[in-house]
Design a protein around this motif. Structure first.
Motif, PDB file in Angstrom:
ATOM      1  N   LEU A  24       0.827  -1.210   0.000  1.00  0.00           N
ATOM      2  CA  LEU A  24       0.000   0.000   0.000  1.00  0.00           C
ATOM      3  C   LEU A  24       0.860   1.257   0.000  1.00  0.00           C
ATOM      4  CD1 LEU A  24      -2.894  -1.063   2.402  1.00  0.00           C
ATOM      5  CD2 LEU A  24      -2.939  -0.874  -0.089  1.00  0.00           C
ATOM      6  N   HIS A  25       2.032   1.190   0.639  1.00  0.00           N
ATOM      7  CA  HIS A  25       2.967   2.311   0.580  1.00  0.00           C
ATOM      8  C   HIS A  25       3.316   2.624  -0.874  1.00  0.00           C
ATOM      9  CE1 HIS A  25       6.611   4.693   1.726  1.00  0.00           C
ATOM     10  NE2 HIS A  25       7.039   4.219   0.560  1.00  0.00           N
ATOM     11  N   GLU A  26       3.614   1.590  -1.639  1.00  0.00           N
ATOM     12  CA  GLU A  26       3.967   1.809  -3.038  1.00  0.00           C
ATOM     13  C   GLU A  26       2.764   2.272  -3.862  1.00  0.00           C
ATOM     14  OE1 GLU A  26       6.959   1.998  -3.749  1.00  0.00           O
ATOM     15  OE2 GLU A  26       7.726   1.072  -1.921  1.00  0.00           O
ATOM     16  N   VAL A  27       1.564   1.814  -3.494  1.00  0.00           N
ATOM     17  CA  VAL A  27       0.357   2.314  -4.160  1.00  0.00           C
ATOM     18  C   VAL A  27       0.232   3.824  -3.932  1.00  0.00           C
ATOM     19  CG1 VAL A  27      -2.174   2.279  -4.102  1.00  0.00           C
ATOM     20  CG2 VAL A  27      -0.897   0.137  -4.135  1.00  0.00           C
ATOM     21  N   GLY A  28       0.665   4.275  -2.756  1.00  0.00           N
ATOM     22  CA  GLY A  28       0.638   5.705  -2.463  1.00  0.00           C
ATOM     23  C   GLY A  28       1.510   6.520  -3.404  1.00  0.00           C
ATOM     24  N   HIS A  29       2.554   5.898  -3.954  1.00  0.00           N
ATOM     25  CA  HIS A  29       3.368   6.557  -4.997  1.00  0.00           C
ATOM     26  C   HIS A  29       2.735   6.359  -6.379  1.00  0.00           C
ATOM     27  CE1 HIS A  29       6.528   7.370  -2.169  1.00  0.00           C
ATOM     28  NE2 HIS A  29       6.855   6.102  -2.000  1.00  0.00           N
ATOM     29  N   LEU A  30       2.240   5.140  -6.622  1.00  0.00           N
ATOM     30  CA  LEU A  30       1.771   4.760  -7.953  1.00  0.00           C
ATOM     31  C   LEU A  30       0.584   5.599  -8.424  1.00  0.00           C
ATOM     32  CD1 LEU A  30       1.891   2.568 -10.283  1.00  0.00           C
ATOM     33  CD2 LEU A  30       0.132   1.361  -8.963  1.00  0.00           C
ATOM     34  N   LEU A  31      -0.437   5.723  -7.577  1.00  0.00           N
ATOM     35  CA  LEU A  31      -1.670   6.383  -8.013  1.00  0.00           C
ATOM     36  C   LEU A  31      -1.469   7.857  -8.373  1.00  0.00           C
ATOM     37  CD1 LEU A  31      -4.356   4.749  -5.679  1.00  0.00           C
ATOM     38  CD2 LEU A  31      -3.720   4.163  -8.016  1.00  0.00           C
ATOM     39  N   PRO A  32      -0.818   8.661  -7.524  1.00  0.00           N
ATOM     40  CA  PRO A  32      -0.626  10.056  -7.937  1.00  0.00           C
ATOM     41  C   PRO A  32       0.307  10.190  -9.133  1.00  0.00           C
ATOM     42  CG  PRO A  32       0.495   9.634  -5.850  1.00  0.00           C
ATOM     43  CD  PRO A  32      -0.363   8.455  -6.138  1.00  0.00           C
ATOM     44  N   ALA A  33       1.306   9.290  -9.248  1.00  0.00           N
ATOM     45  CA  ALA A  33       2.205   9.358 -10.403  1.00  0.00           C
ATOM     46  C   ALA A  33       1.421   9.157 -11.694  1.00  0.00           C
ATOM     47  CB  ALA A  33       3.307   8.303 -10.280  1.00  0.00           C
ATOM     48  N   LYS A  34       0.548   8.152 -11.718  1.00  0.00           N
ATOM     49  CA  LYS A  34      -0.269   7.926 -12.910  1.00  0.00           C
ATOM     50  C   LYS A  34      -1.259   9.070 -13.120  1.00  0.00           C
ATOM     51  CE  LYS A  34      -0.027   2.910 -13.458  1.00  0.00           C
ATOM     52  NZ  LYS A  34       0.270   2.950 -14.894  1.00  0.00           N
ATOM     53  N   ARG A  35      -1.791   9.592 -12.024  1.00  0.00           N
ATOM     54  CA  ARG A  35      -2.754  10.698 -12.142  1.00  0.00           C
ATOM     55  C   ARG A  35      -2.105  11.923 -12.769  1.00  0.00           C
ATOM     56  NH1 ARG A  35      -5.359  14.245 -13.138  1.00  0.00           N
ATOM     57  NH2 ARG A  35      -7.176  15.180 -12.123  1.00  0.00           N
ATOM     58  N   PHE A  36      -0.825  12.161 -12.489  1.00  0.00           N
ATOM     59  CA  PHE A  36      -0.134  13.335 -13.030  1.00  0.00           C
ATOM     60  C   PHE A  36       0.517  13.068 -14.385  1.00  0.00           C
ATOM     61  CE2 PHE A  36       0.514  14.483  -8.320  1.00  0.00           C
ATOM     62  CZ  PHE A  36      -0.695  15.156  -8.289  1.00  0.00           C
ATOM     63  N   GLY A 133       3.528   7.713  -0.465  1.00  0.00           N
ATOM     64  CA  GLY A 133       3.839   6.458   0.220  1.00  0.00           C
ATOM     65  C   GLY A 133       3.807   6.589   1.733  1.00  0.00           C
ATOM     66  N   PRO A 134       4.613   7.506   2.312  1.00  0.00           N
ATOM     67  CA  PRO A 134       4.557   7.687   3.760  1.00  0.00           C
ATOM     68  C   PRO A 134       3.175   8.091   4.261  1.00  0.00           C
ATOM     69  CG  PRO A 134       6.517   8.732   2.857  1.00  0.00           C
ATOM     70  CD  PRO A 134       5.686   8.289   1.690  1.00  0.00           C
ATOM     71  N   PHE A 135       2.450   8.885   3.458  1.00  0.00           N
ATOM     72  CA  PHE A 135       1.105   9.307   3.875  1.00  0.00           C
ATOM     73  C   PHE A 135       0.187   8.103   4.030  1.00  0.00           C
ATOM     74  CE2 PHE A 135      -3.247  10.660   2.749  1.00  0.00           C
ATOM     75  CZ  PHE A 135      -3.467  11.546   3.796  1.00  0.00           C
TER      76      PHE A 135
END
Length: 440
Positions: A24-36, A133-135
């Motif tokens: 889930l930490h990595e999902v926290g990076h993945l989703l905004p990266a794809k969104r932007f 990720g940290p969030f």
């Protein structure tokens, strides 16, 4: 259920919890990266050889053999050099490290994809991606803590009296019965009985045992009105705590060293399931964040203490850093401990494991915000420095300096990585030969 099986269940639960937290930490990076619009080529949980992977669109999703982390690979994590090229302008050792990082970052950038690189995005988007990720770990810590302390609850002391002393014994006395001539305890003299639930003290509602205990200590020698619930009826009483010398404690009842004169009533609390209000959960997690941050700030000293315990005779600090083996051991031990309150062992064990995973996510949140590469905080620090640098250039009416060249920090990243490997090996050894254990 046997103790061995309980250990296995606890370790398995911790392993799954760690894996899910990392994923889930990595999902926290993945989703905004794809969104932007940043091109993400890989989403991996773990390191080393790939056990399983599947490509969906332009991203490969998979699991690797070593479950000690994870990563999201985004193209263009490092900007080109000042001259627009990836080649270093110097042949020095540090410059070559930066060049290698730029080259590795630029390999996946196909013609026409320059606008989809990480460094091509506005600063605020880069910060959101790296903080994502940290969030997620912080949110998980809040949710898991709420489940453990608010939904399930944990064993704690409550102001329902389990015992009422008949006399006042001196501090440090080992006597278990009253002798002729011992002064009558004020609680017994006022008519308090085992089973009474104190609901009001000195005109104020009683919410917890710590609150009642602190109030008793502060009212030595004073007549105080209190109200107890006895067999469903509210019973008003008047008590006068006597002044006596007792061990000094703080507001939470923890010993602070030495003794002082305080009020004494001669009553003992009961143990029951205590549920913390949801409004208190952020404070609980905030205290954990503060504790972990203190460990990070003093990490060299803490690791030295771990080494002293592992290779010498010093005791292992239960509040110090532990490794993945230590986490698994604590989970197994926590699950095997007998229930403090008979009747619902499953709920109590679940609360222990959920609390352990909440603490793990707090640690992931804090450690990933360390402002050094390869942590997420290193990229965040670079983006924030870029804001400051551009502001200074703007005030001086100078041209935009462009993205901060985070690649120049690669020597630091390599050094930190080596230290992390060394720390992991030390903690692994210490967790095996001198593990942190729970108090039985």
């Amino acid at each position: 259920m046997s103790e061995v099986l309980l250990w296995v269940v606890g370790i398995a639960a911790a392993a799954v919890g760690v894996a899910v937290s990392i994923a889930l930490h990595e999902v926290g990076h993945l989703l905004p990266a794809k969104r932007f619009g940043i091109k993400v080529t890989q989403y991996m949980v773990g390191f080393g050889p790939t056990l399983f992977s599947r490509r969906r669109g332009e991203t490969e999703y998979g699991v690797k053999a070593i479950p000690l982390g994870g990563y999201v690979r985004m193209i263009g994590m490092f900007p080109p050099g000042p001259d627009g090229r990836v080649k270093a302008s110097s042949t020095g050792r540090w410059a070559l490290m930066a060049e290698e990082a730029r080259q590795a970052s630029s390999v996946e950038v196909a013609p026409g994809e320059e606008h989809r690189t990480f460094t091509s995005k506005p600063v605020w988007q880069r910060i959101v991606v790296m903080f994502g990720g940290p969030f997620v770990n912080l949110v998980l810590a809040l949710v898991l803590t709420a489940i453990a302390v608010s939904a399930i609850g944990q064993p704690g002391l409550v102001p329902r009296l389990s015992a009422v002393s008949q006399c006042v014994l001196p501090a440090g006395s080992t006597a278990t019965t009253c002798a002729p001539g011992d002064p009558l305890a004020p609680g017994a003299a006022a008519g308090l009985r085992p089973g009474d639930e104190v609901v009001q003290f000195d005109g104020r509602p009683v919410q917890s045992w710590n609150q009642l205990s602190a109030a008793i200590r502060d009212h030595g020698g004073q007549a105080v009105d209190l109200v107890v619930v006895r067999e469903g009826q509210r019973v008003p009483l008047t008590v006068t705590p006597v002044l006596t010398r007792r061990e000094a404690v703080d507001a939470d009842g923890r010993p602070t060293g030495g003794t002082r004169e305080v009020g004494f009533l001669g009553v003992s609390p009961s143990i029951a399931v205590v549920r913390t209000g949801l409004d208190e959960v952020p404070g609980v997690v905030g205290q954990q964040v503060q504790t972990v941050a203190g460990i990070v700030v003093r990490l060299p000293q803490r690791l030295y203490d771990v080494a002293q315990a592992a290779f010498g005779t010093a005791a292992r600090d239960p509040e110090g850093p532990i490794g993945i083996v230590g986490i698994g051991r604590l989970a197994g031990e926590a699950n095997a401990l007998p229930a403090v309150i008979p009747g619902d062992e499953l709920a109590e064990r679940t609360s222990r494991l959920v609390s352990l995973l909440a603490g793990l996510n707090v640690a992931l949140f804090v450690f990933n915000l360390i402002p050094l590469l390869p942590f997420d905080g290193g990229h965040i620090a670079g983006a924030l420095w870029e804001v400051v640098k551009k502001g200074i250039f703007r005030l001086r009416r100078r041209p935009d300096p462009g993205p901060v060249d985070v690649a120049k920090a690669m020597p630091v990243a390599y050094g930190v990585s080596i230290l992390l490997v060394g720390m992991s090996v030390l903690l692994l050894y210490a967790d095996i030969v001198r593990p942190v254990t729970l108090n039985r």
